[in-house]
Design a protein around this motif. Structure first.
Motif, PDB file in Angstrom:
ATOM      1  N   THR A 353     -16.892  -4.160 -29.874  1.00 53.98           N
ATOM      2  CA  THR A 353     -18.218  -3.567 -29.688  1.00 53.98           C
ATOM      3  C   THR A 353     -19.184  -4.208 -30.678  1.00 53.98           C
ATOM      4  N   SER A 355     -20.646  -3.026 -33.127  1.00 55.02           N
ATOM      5  CA  SER A 355     -20.465  -2.620 -34.518  1.00 55.02           C
ATOM      6  C   SER A 355     -19.324  -3.351 -35.200  1.00 55.02           C
ATOM      7  N   ARG A 356     -18.424  -3.938 -34.419  1.00 60.37           N
ATOM      8  CA  ARG A 356     -17.247  -4.555 -35.036  1.00 60.37           C
ATOM      9  C   ARG A 356     -16.991  -6.002 -34.588  1.00 60.37           C
ATOM     10  N   ALA A 392     -15.804  -2.213 -40.255  1.00 55.74           N
ATOM     11  CA  ALA A 392     -15.830  -1.288 -39.116  1.00 55.74           C
ATOM     12  C   ALA A 392     -14.662  -1.560 -38.170  1.00 55.74           C
ATOM     13  N   GLY A 393     -14.384  -2.839 -37.931  1.00 52.40           N
ATOM     14  CA  GLY A 393     -13.268  -3.184 -37.056  1.00 52.40           C
ATOM     15  C   GLY A 393     -11.940  -2.749 -37.627  1.00 52.40           C
ATOM     16  N   ALA A 395     -11.354  -0.294 -39.754  1.00 47.57           N
ATOM     17  CA  ALA A 395     -11.253   1.169 -39.707  1.00 47.57           C
ATOM     18  C   ALA A 395     -10.891   1.646 -38.307  1.00 47.57           C
ATOM     19  N   TRP A 396     -11.499   1.037 -37.294  1.00 44.07           N
ATOM     20  CA  TRP A 396     -11.204   1.427 -35.909  1.00 44.07           C
ATOM     21  C   TRP A 396      -9.765   1.095 -35.530  1.00 44.07           C
ATOM     22  N   GLU A 399      -7.299   3.508 -37.023  1.00 53.55           N
ATOM     23  CA  GLU A 399      -7.361   4.845 -36.431  1.00 53.55           C
ATOM     24  C   GLU A 399      -6.830   4.873 -35.004  1.00 53.55           C
ATOM     25  N   GLN A 400      -7.161   3.838 -34.213  1.00 55.90           N
ATOM     26  CA  GLN A 400      -6.916   3.896 -32.778  1.00 55.90           C
ATOM     27  C   GLN A 400      -5.884   2.900 -32.264  1.00 55.90           C
TER      28      GLN A 400
END
Length: 429
Positions: A353, A355-356, A392-393, A395-396, A399-400
């Motif tokens: 996305t 953001s990442r 940001a990438g 962290a995502w 988490e996912q």
């Protein structure tokens, strides 16, 4: 809460290989943390399972289907003429040999399934949506929910890349949509209690009745133990970008070199190319002709565990591939806080996305080169933005998109089936 008893069918599953076998192994073993899982795999994977510490007969069973699989595999290798090309041809061969594997699985486990000793039967691999399953109907008759997937594959070749398609010997891909008429496909989908779709394209190819019980769950994830570092690129000096993958036309390493040439010549960029393949001599010649060879490091093939050593020195992961089903290498880069620059198509386009990472629109070869050139120019002047996207990438992903997170998402599907509740939308983009 009681852990469900799961028979996990993973014909291709191997911790020592990459691509589909690594996905099969990673998901099957991650599920052992959230369920009572017995893995069924092909005998070629047996020794790797044992080396990984699993106990045969307790943790897994190996099925010997080599009497049919071995000669068909040899035929497939001859038809695709080696060099890792002709993927569609290989899937046709798998479609011919795989039913015998499932026949042997049912012969060994059918009685236990009918007796209710498993709460769920989950076919993890093959990932290809072209390969049907006789187990789905047999499990339905036994009253045991059958989970299929993650299914992924068959991303169409983009317009304007027919030359690359032919160089990959993807002749059968022109006829690929014919798989929808193959015997067993409709029955497989109809008798599956839940279908995991590894991409939105694959989900879109399913008939309406199947989409109603489909959960979008990208096939790839990362193991934090394998990709444990955080990138620490030099704060000054030239921007450092990496490419990781086979050096073949559809991955676009030549497009990347052409797009990067102005910055390379100016000493504002250094490229690390990790991988090997038939394009290596041509890429070296291209670098020489453009006068940029001094600013490109051709690492060749590296052990999977050592790829992060290169990525961790880079500000950016530059990957102009125009046909990726899953895009696992994109996740691996993001896990190290290295933001990706990719073509907005198929697997990578679904994972990245704004953001990442940065996405260049899919277009002609010239348009992709121009898009990458412009993006590299902009990013070379804004390292703060790169660092923010990298964080940001990462962290995502943590988490996912770890295998542990993926196992939890699949467990939610199991729980919904056993409770006869609506299937969850388990994956958050």
């Amino acid at each position: 809460m009681t852990r469900p008893r799961v028979l996990a069918i993973a014909e291709a599953a191997n911790p020592e290989w990459v691509s589909v076998p690594l996905v099969g192994w990673s998901l099957a073993t991650a599920l052992r943390e959230v369920a009572e899982v017995h893995i069924v795999t092909q005998i070629r994977n047996r020794d790797a399972f044992l080396r990984a510490g699993l106990t045969e007969g307790v943790d897994f069973t190996s099925i010997d289907s080599e009497a049919l699989a071995r000669p068909l595999w040899a035929l497939g290798e001859r038809l695709r003429m080696g060099q890792g090309k002709g993927w569609t041809t290989l899937q046709l061969i798998n479609a011919l040999s795989y039913p015998w594997f499932e026949h042997l699985v049912w012969r060994q486990f059918g009685e236990a399934i009918r007796a209710g000793r498993y709460d769920i039967v989950h076919r993890i691999t093959p990932l290809s949506p072209t390969i049907s399953s006789s187990l789905s109907a047999k499990c339905a008759r036994a009253g045991v929910p059958f989970v299929l997937g993650p299914l992924n594959g068959g991303v169409p070749w983009p317009a304007g890349f027919d030359a690359e398609r032919r160089r990959e010997r993807e002749y059968l891909s022109y006829l690929r949509s014919a798989y929808k008429a193959l015997p067993g496909r409709t029955a497989t989908l109809r008798h599956s209690a839940a279908i995991l779709a590894g991409s939105r394209h694959t989900m879109g190819e399913l008939p309406g009745f199947a989409r109603a019980k489909t959960v979008y769950l990208p096939e790839n994830a990362i193991d934090p133990a394998r990709f444990s570092r955080i990138a620490t690129p030099a704060p000054d000096g030239p921007l450092r970008a990496a490419f990781v993958g086979r050096l073949v036309p559809y991955k676009g390493p030549d497009m990347l070199i052409e797009a990067a040439a102005p910055l390379l010549r100016a000493g504002r960029l250094h490229l690390d190319l990790v991988g090997d393949g038939p394009m290596m001599p041509a890429l070296r010649a291209q670098a020489d002709a453009l006068g940029v060879a001094a600013h490109i490091t051709f690492h060749g093939w590296l052990e999977h565990a050592h790829v992060q050593d290169v990525l961790a020195t880079c500000h950016l992961f530059a990957f102009p591939s125009i046909r990726e089903f899953g895009g696992g290498v994109v996740l691996e880069a993001m896990a190290l806080a290295v933001p990706p620059l990719i073509v907005d198509y198929a697997g990578p386009g679904e994972l990245v996305t704004a953001s990442r990472g940065v996405k260049v629109p899919l277009g002609s070869r010239a348009e992709i080169i121009a898009g990458f050139a412009a993006a590299l120019q902009n990013l070379s002047q804004d390292r703060a933005a790169l660092a923010a996207m990298g964080q940001a990438g990462r962290a995502w992903v943590l988490e996912q998109a770890t295998w542990a997170a993926k196992a939890g998402q699949v467990r939610a599907v199991y729980d919904a089936l056993l409770a006869k509740a609506p299937l969850p939308k388990v994956f958050a983009a």
